[in-house]
Design a protein around this motif. Structure first.
Motif, short mmCIF file in Angstrom:
data_model
loop_
_atom_site.label_atom_id
_atom_site.label_comp_id
_atom_site.label_asym_id
_atom_site.label_seq_id
_atom_site.Cartn_x
_atom_site.Cartn_y
_atom_site.Cartn_z
N MET A 117 34.95 78.87 59.96
CA MET A 117 34.81 77.46 59.59
C MET A 117 36.17 76.89 59.21
SD MET A 117 31.24 77.47 57.44
CE MET A 117 31.10 75.67 57.51
N PRO A 118 36.29 75.57 59.12
CA PRO A 118 37.60 74.94 58.89
C PRO A 118 38.16 75.18 57.49
CG PRO A 118 36.03 73.39 59.84
CD PRO A 118 35.25 74.58 59.41
N THR A 119 39.43 74.86 57.35
CA THR A 119 40.09 74.79 56.06
C THR A 119 40.20 73.32 55.66
OG1 THR A 119 41.36 76.82 56.41
CG2 THR A 119 42.22 75.26 54.80
N LEU A 120 39.78 73.02 54.45
CA LEU A 120 39.82 71.65 53.94
C LEU A 120 40.98 71.49 52.97
CD1 LEU A 120 38.69 68.81 53.25
CD2 LEU A 120 37.14 69.95 51.62
N ILE A 121 41.79 70.47 53.20
CA ILE A 121 42.85 70.09 52.26
C ILE A 121 42.40 68.83 51.53
CG2 ILE A 121 45.22 69.25 52.03
CD1 ILE A 121 45.99 71.02 54.33
N LEU A 122 42.22 68.95 50.23
CA LEU A 122 41.84 67.82 49.40
C LEU A 122 43.09 67.24 48.74
CD1 LEU A 122 38.79 69.56 47.73
CD2 LEU A 122 38.62 67.47 49.08
N VAL A 123 43.36 65.98 49.01
CA VAL A 123 44.51 65.29 48.41
C VAL A 123 43.99 64.23 47.45
CG1 VAL A 123 46.52 63.84 48.83
CG2 VAL A 123 45.97 65.69 50.43
N ARG A 124 44.37 64.32 46.21
CA ARG A 124 44.04 63.23 45.30
C ARG A 124 45.02 62.09 45.57
NH1 ARG A 124 44.76 62.50 38.80
NH2 ARG A 124 43.90 60.38 38.77
N HIS A 125 44.55 60.85 45.47
CA HIS A 125 45.43 59.70 45.68
C HIS A 125 46.61 59.76 44.73
CE1 HIS A 125 44.09 57.80 41.93
NE2 HIS A 125 42.86 58.18 42.26
N GLY A 126 47.69 59.07 45.10
CA GLY A 126 48.86 58.98 44.24
C GLY A 126 48.55 58.23 42.95
N ARG A 127 49.48 58.31 42.01
CA ARG A 127 49.25 57.67 40.71
C ARG A 127 49.03 56.18 40.88
NH1 ARG A 127 53.55 58.11 35.81
NH2 ARG A 127 54.39 56.27 36.85
N THR B 142 44.85 70.45 47.08
CA THR B 142 43.93 71.56 46.84
C THR B 142 43.39 71.99 48.20
OG1 THR B 142 43.31 70.85 44.61
CG2 THR B 142 41.73 72.22 45.79
N ALA B 143 43.41 73.28 48.48
CA ALA B 143 42.99 73.77 49.79
C ALA B 143 41.87 74.79 49.64
CB ALA B 143 44.15 74.39 50.55
N ILE B 144 40.82 74.62 50.43
CA ILE B 144 39.67 75.53 50.43
C ILE B 144 39.40 75.95 51.87
CG2 ILE B 144 37.23 75.81 49.86
CD1 ILE B 144 37.57 73.43 47.90
N ARG B 145 39.39 77.24 52.09
CA ARG B 145 38.99 77.74 53.41
C ARG B 145 37.53 78.15 53.35
NH1 ARG B 145 42.29 81.83 54.10
NH2 ARG B 145 40.85 83.55 53.75
N TYR B 146 36.73 77.53 54.19
CA TYR B 146 35.30 77.82 54.23
C TYR B 146 35.01 78.88 55.29
CZ TYR B 146 34.40 73.91 51.11
OH TYR B 146 34.36 73.09 50.01
N THR B 147 34.13 79.80 54.96
CA THR B 147 33.67 80.80 55.92
C THR B 147 32.15 80.80 55.93
OG1 THR B 147 33.45 82.71 54.43
CG2 THR B 147 35.67 82.21 55.24
N ARG B 148 31.56 81.60 56.78
CA ARG B 148 30.10 81.61 56.90
C ARG B 148 29.43 82.05 55.61
NH1 ARG B 148 26.02 85.15 58.52
NH2 ARG B 148 27.51 86.86 58.71
N LEU B 149 30.06 82.95 54.85
CA LEU B 149 29.42 83.51 53.67
C LEU B 149 29.95 82.98 52.34
CD1 LEU B 149 29.10 87.25 54.78
CD2 LEU B 149 27.38 85.43 54.89
N ARG B 150 31.22 82.55 52.32
CA ARG B 150 31.76 82.06 51.05
C ARG B 150 33.04 81.26 51.29
NH1 ARG B 150 32.86 87.54 51.03
NH2 ARG B 150 31.02 87.93 49.75
N PRO B 151 33.35 80.31 50.38
CA PRO B 151 34.64 79.61 50.44
C PRO B 151 35.71 80.40 49.69
CG PRO B 151 32.90 78.28 49.38
CD PRO B 151 32.44 79.70 49.39
N TYR B 152 36.97 80.14 50.06
CA TYR B 152 38.12 80.73 49.38
C TYR B 152 39.03 79.61 48.91
CZ TYR B 152 36.70 85.20 51.40
OH TYR B 152 36.00 86.33 51.75
#
Length: 231
Positions: free
Chosen positions: A1-11, A185-195
């Motif tokens: 599954m994909p890797t998600l990069i979460l970016v919070r908006h700038g100040r 913030t980066a989360i790699r999703y897999t079939r069984l668990r996210p990292y």
């Protein structure tokens, strides 16, 4: 599954003004926020992005403008489900004033039970954000393959709630997570668990220097709405 990069908006101007913006229109990046956004393309230069998804709010759209200018072929999508928490009657009010409300302690200590007057509950916010992530994971994998990387530009409390879900934490623990303005913030999703690969990475270690400011109150309260980050 994909890797998600979460970016919070700038100040934003609300962050520096100590205001809980919510969905209040016209909240823009301040000078530092614009500089943070301008630095984002270089920080992500080595990352092959398949798509970008943004909250519809102005501060998120402004954060992504330099990245989109640097990558004109990057597909951009808007998804209201990753828009800011609907704080209802709390929107537009000073955080210092809100800290005196009885609900404030619930938001801090038992957010799974917190519902903002005239707005939504923290549970509902997390549910829509996590639903959006799962649906985008499936779409990105279908269109770009299981090794694809994509980006979401969203808000502090949304990021904290998605991270809590990825780590299997009860929502009552999400206030222990921090996401500064324009952090990655980066989360790699897999079939069984996210990292969880990265959490609140701002590209330098300046945010680790002890400071007094708006991130936490005198009692160690979490920054509702995300806070303004390190000074």
């Amino acid at each position: 599954m994909p890797t998600l990069i979460l970016v919070r908006h700038g100040r934003s101007t609300a962050n520096t003004g100590g205001v809980l913006a919510g969905w209040t229109p016209g909240v823009a990046l301040d000078e530092r926020g614009a500089a943070q956004a301008a630095a984002l393309p270089a920080r992500l230069a080595g990352v092959p992005l398949a798509a970008a998804v943004t909250s519809p709010l102005q501060r998120c759209e402004e954060t992504l403008r330099p990245l989109l200018a640097a990558r004109p072929q990057l597909p951009l999508h808007t998804d209201e489900r990753i828009g800011e928490c609907h704080y209802g009657d709390w929107s537009g009010r000073k955080l210092a004033e809100l800290a005196g409300e009885p609900l404030w302690e619930v938001v801090q200590r038992h957010p799974a039970a917190a519902a903002f007057p005239g707005g939504e509950s923290v549970r509902a916010m997390q549910a829509r954000a996590v639903d959006a992530v799962r649906e985008w994971n499936e779409r990105v994998e279908r269109e770009h393959g299981e090794d694809a990387v994509y980006l979401m530009c969203t808000h502090g409390d949304l990021i904290k709630s998605v991270v809590a879900d990825a780590l299997g934490l009860h929502l009552d623990h999400f206030q222990r997570i921090t996401a500064d303005p324009c952090s990655v913030t980066a989360i790699r999703y897999t079939r069984l668990r996210p990292y969880l690969l990265r959490l609140g990475d701002t590209g330098d270690l300046g945010g680790l220097v002890p400071h007094t400011g708006e991130r936490e109150g005198a009692a160690g309260d979490a920054a509702v709405g995300g806070g303004a980050g390190a000074p």
